[in-house]
Design an enzyme around this catalytic site. Structure first.
Site, PDB file in Angstrom:
ATOM      1  N   ARG A  83      86.965 -41.726 -17.736  1.00 47.62           N
ATOM      2  CA  ARG A  83      87.961 -41.324 -17.141  1.00 47.62           C
ATOM      3  C   ARG A  83      88.173 -40.271 -16.348  1.00 47.62           C
ATOM      4  O   ARG A  83      88.911 -39.348 -15.969  1.00 47.62           O
ATOM      5  CB  ARG A  83      89.137 -41.153 -18.129  1.00 47.62           C
ATOM      6  CG  ARG A  83      89.490 -42.678 -18.878  1.00 47.62           C
ATOM      7  CD  ARG A  83      91.060 -42.684 -19.139  1.00 47.62           C
ATOM      8  NE  ARG A  83      91.268 -43.990 -19.865  1.00 47.62           N
ATOM      9  CZ  ARG A  83      91.044 -44.119 -21.277  1.00 47.62           C
ATOM     10  NH1 ARG A  83      90.628 -43.228 -21.999  1.00 47.62           N
ATOM     11  NH2 ARG A  83      91.350 -45.407 -21.542  1.00 47.62           N
TER      12      ARG A  83
ATOM     13  N   LYS B 233      87.449 -36.947  -1.269  1.00 48.20           N
ATOM     14  CA  LYS B 233      87.856 -38.265  -0.915  1.00 48.20           C
ATOM     15  C   LYS B 233      86.421 -39.207  -1.542  1.00 48.20           C
ATOM     16  O   LYS B 233      85.156 -38.746  -0.989  1.00 48.20           O
ATOM     17  CB  LYS B 233      87.869 -38.753   0.548  1.00 48.20           C
ATOM     18  CG  LYS B 233      89.310 -38.486   1.134  1.00 48.20           C
ATOM     19  CD  LYS B 233      89.526 -39.185   2.423  1.00 48.20           C
ATOM     20  CE  LYS B 233      90.841 -38.753   2.842  1.00 48.20           C
ATOM     21  NZ  LYS B 233      90.883 -39.229   4.241  1.00 48.20           N
TER      22      LYS B 233
ATOM     23  N   ASN C 120      91.024 -37.997  10.651  1.00 49.28           N
ATOM     24  CA  ASN C 120      90.612 -39.326  11.081  1.00 49.28           C
ATOM     25  C   ASN C 120      90.767 -39.640  12.765  1.00 49.28           C
ATOM     26  O   ASN C 120      90.589 -40.620  13.108  1.00 49.28           O
ATOM     27  CB  ASN C 120      91.584 -40.378  10.483  1.00 49.28           C
ATOM     28  CG  ASN C 120      91.484 -40.292   9.094  1.00 49.28           C
ATOM     29  OD1 ASN C 120      90.190 -40.247   8.567  1.00 49.28           O
ATOM     30  ND2 ASN C 120      92.675 -40.358   8.381  1.00 49.28           N
TER      31      ASN C 120
ATOM     32  N   GLU D  52      96.565 -36.342   1.756  1.00 45.40           N
ATOM     33  CA  GLU D  52      96.771 -37.087   3.103  1.00 45.40           C
ATOM     34  C   GLU D  52      98.263 -37.587   3.424  1.00 45.40           C
ATOM     35  O   GLU D  52      98.372 -38.707   3.836  1.00 45.40           O
ATOM     36  CB  GLU D  52      95.797 -38.026   3.460  1.00 45.40           C
ATOM     37  CG  GLU D  52      95.445 -38.600   4.851  1.00 45.40           C
ATOM     38  CD  GLU D  52      94.405 -39.242   5.189  1.00 45.40           C
ATOM     39  OE1 GLU D  52      93.219 -38.809   4.960  1.00 45.40           O
ATOM     40  OE2 GLU D  52      94.665 -40.422   5.775  1.00 45.40           O
TER      41      GLU D  52
ATOM     42  N   LYS E  85      88.077 -27.921   7.793  1.00 45.50           N
ATOM     43  CA  LYS E  85      88.325 -28.905   6.864  1.00 45.50           C
ATOM     44  C   LYS E  85      88.882 -28.209   5.389  1.00 45.50           C
ATOM     45  O   LYS E  85      90.022 -28.840   4.795  1.00 45.50           O
ATOM     46  CB  LYS E  85      87.110 -29.864   6.247  1.00 45.50           C
ATOM     47  CG  LYS E  85      87.416 -30.688   5.191  1.00 45.50           C
ATOM     48  CD  LYS E  85      86.729 -32.190   5.511  1.00 45.50           C
ATOM     49  CE  LYS E  85      87.159 -33.236   4.688  1.00 45.50           C
ATOM     50  NZ  LYS E  85      86.541 -34.360   4.639  1.00 45.50           N
TER      51      LYS E  85
HETATM   52  N1  GLY Z   1      86.941 -37.649   6.375  1.00 46.02           N
HETATM   53  C1  GLY Z   1      88.237 -37.509   6.391  1.00 46.02           C
HETATM   54  C2  GLY Z   1      89.078 -36.586   5.198  1.00 46.02           C
HETATM   55  O1  GLY Z   1      88.286 -36.169   4.421  1.00 46.02           O
HETATM   56  O2  GLY Z   1      89.916 -36.654   5.194  1.00 46.02           O
END
Ligand code: GLY
Length: 377
Positions: free
Chosen positions: A125, A147, A249, A241, A231
């Site tokens: 988990r 991600k 994207n 997101e 980022k």
């Molecule tokens: N590769 C796009 C993101 O990490 O949102």
């Protein structure tokens, strides 16, 4: 010259460290993060390419810091991001006696990072994990932001989770052994940040990208650092997101369709598909009267100068506009059957558009096929 960037996510915040020589420091950098409950153990996931080039250096660094380490070596390539390899990886982790406190170290490119991160998110988990990205693409994009995914028969990255790493160690020295084609492909994710919201970075890249691709250390570190800062800022503001993270994207809806049709293989690496996709996103923006044609042409000149792909390569059997357009509808950003495209009002001015008219999209796709002399059929 180690740069440090924090991804600010409350008690899940973590650092991205960037610079040459970090692999040799991995033990010292990781040791403070290992909780007593895991007995300081780590489980390294890597691929056959990294095994022959750099795994020993990583093991030496872990051994040197007294960190007990085990590992598994998987085949290199996109096919590894699959249920089959997820199962064998989880088996190997359980066989090695991984516990809740054992830390998984993903040492590789995007494939290893995504797969090992996903495995870490479901094993017992959820266990902690650390990213040691070995490709430019992974250092500037996939290793940051949590991600994780494997591919499904229906498309790329369709099965996954959000699971943030505890640390990202981006050793830019490791990029010296990266094949030039891979380095160039990763550059598409670098230039993306200039196109999204940093026109000054795009200006800088117009001058310095050749030095980045030639592996000049200062230029590489600055490119990776600027990308990761962008980022980190976007992820901190929108981890799941629900809004602006989707800007990352840019070009990817096109890229994923090209990859799906091209077969995820040698024809088009992910970054190469992104390079073409970035230009198509600008083409679509121009087609809709939203972006000056000069900005799209400036992007094309930049890609051409670097020898980055801007047009579709020949596909055995030919590309098909209908099939490419059908792929857009399977994008993860589809809501109520509508695809959200990332468009641009110019270089550094990307935005989300949920209502792109289908005829304009078709015109752009058909033009791309005829420009490359490969369609439409
Ligand atoms: N590769 C796009 C993101 O990490 O949102």
């Amino acid at each position: 010259m180690t740069a440090s960037i924090s991804v600010a996510l409350g008690d899940r915040s973590y650092d991205i460290l960037i610079g040459p020589g970090l692999l040799a420091e991995a033990g010292a950098r990781i040791a403070p993060l290992l909780g007593a409950s895991g007995g300081g153990r780590v489980f390294v996931v890597t691929d056959e390419t990294l095994e022959s080039l750099h795994l020993e250096a990583l093991k030496d660094a872990l051994d040197g810091a007294g960190i007990e380490n085990h590992g598994v070596v998987l085949p290199a390539g996109e096919q590894t991001k699959s249920f089959v390899h997820l199962e064998s990886l989880l088996d190997a982790m359980l066989d090695a006696g991984c516990e809740r406190g054992t830390t998984i170290v993903a040492f590789g490119g995007g494939v290893i990072g995504d797969l090992a991160g996903f495995a870490a998110s479901v094993l017992l988990r959820g266990v902690p994990f650390i990213q040691i990205p070995s490709t430019l693409l992974a250092q500037v994009d996939s290793s940051v932001g949590g991600k994780t995914a494997i591919n499904a028969r229906q498309g790329k990255n369709l099965i996954g989770s959000f699971h943030q790493p505890r640390l990202v160690l981006a050793d830019t020295g490791v990029l010296r052994t990266l094949p030039p084609r891979e380095l160039k492909a990763g550059y598409a994710e670098v230039v993306k940040y200039g196109l999204i919201d940093d026109p000054a970075f795009f200006d800088w890249l117009e001058v310095h990208a050749p030095a980045v691709l030639a592996g000049h250390e200062g230029a590489v570190v600055r490119a990776v650092e600027t990308s990761c800062r962008a980022k980190a800022r976007i992820v901190a503001a929108d981890e799941r997101e629900s809004g602006q993270r989707a800007l990352l994207n840019l070009g990817h809806t096109f890229a994923h369709a090209l990859e799906a049709e091209g077969g995820y293989g040698e024809l088009l690496l992910h970054g190469e598909a992104v390079s073409i996709g970035l230009l198509l996103a600008f083409d679509l923006s121009v087609e809709l009267g939203l972006c000056p044609a000069e900005d799209r042409d400036r992007l094309r000149r930049h890609l051409d100068l670097l020898g980055m792909p801007a047009d579709l390569p020949p596909l055995p059997g030919g590309w098909d506009a209908d099939r490419l357009i059908a792929h857009f509808a399977k994008d993860k950003k589809v809501r109520d059957g509508r695809v959200t495209f990332v468009l641009a009002r110019g270089i550094g001015q990307a935005f989300l558009s949920p209502d792109v008219p289908a005829p304009a999209l078709r015109r752009v796709v058909e033009r791309a096929l005829s420009r490359a002399g490969v369609g439409p059929r």
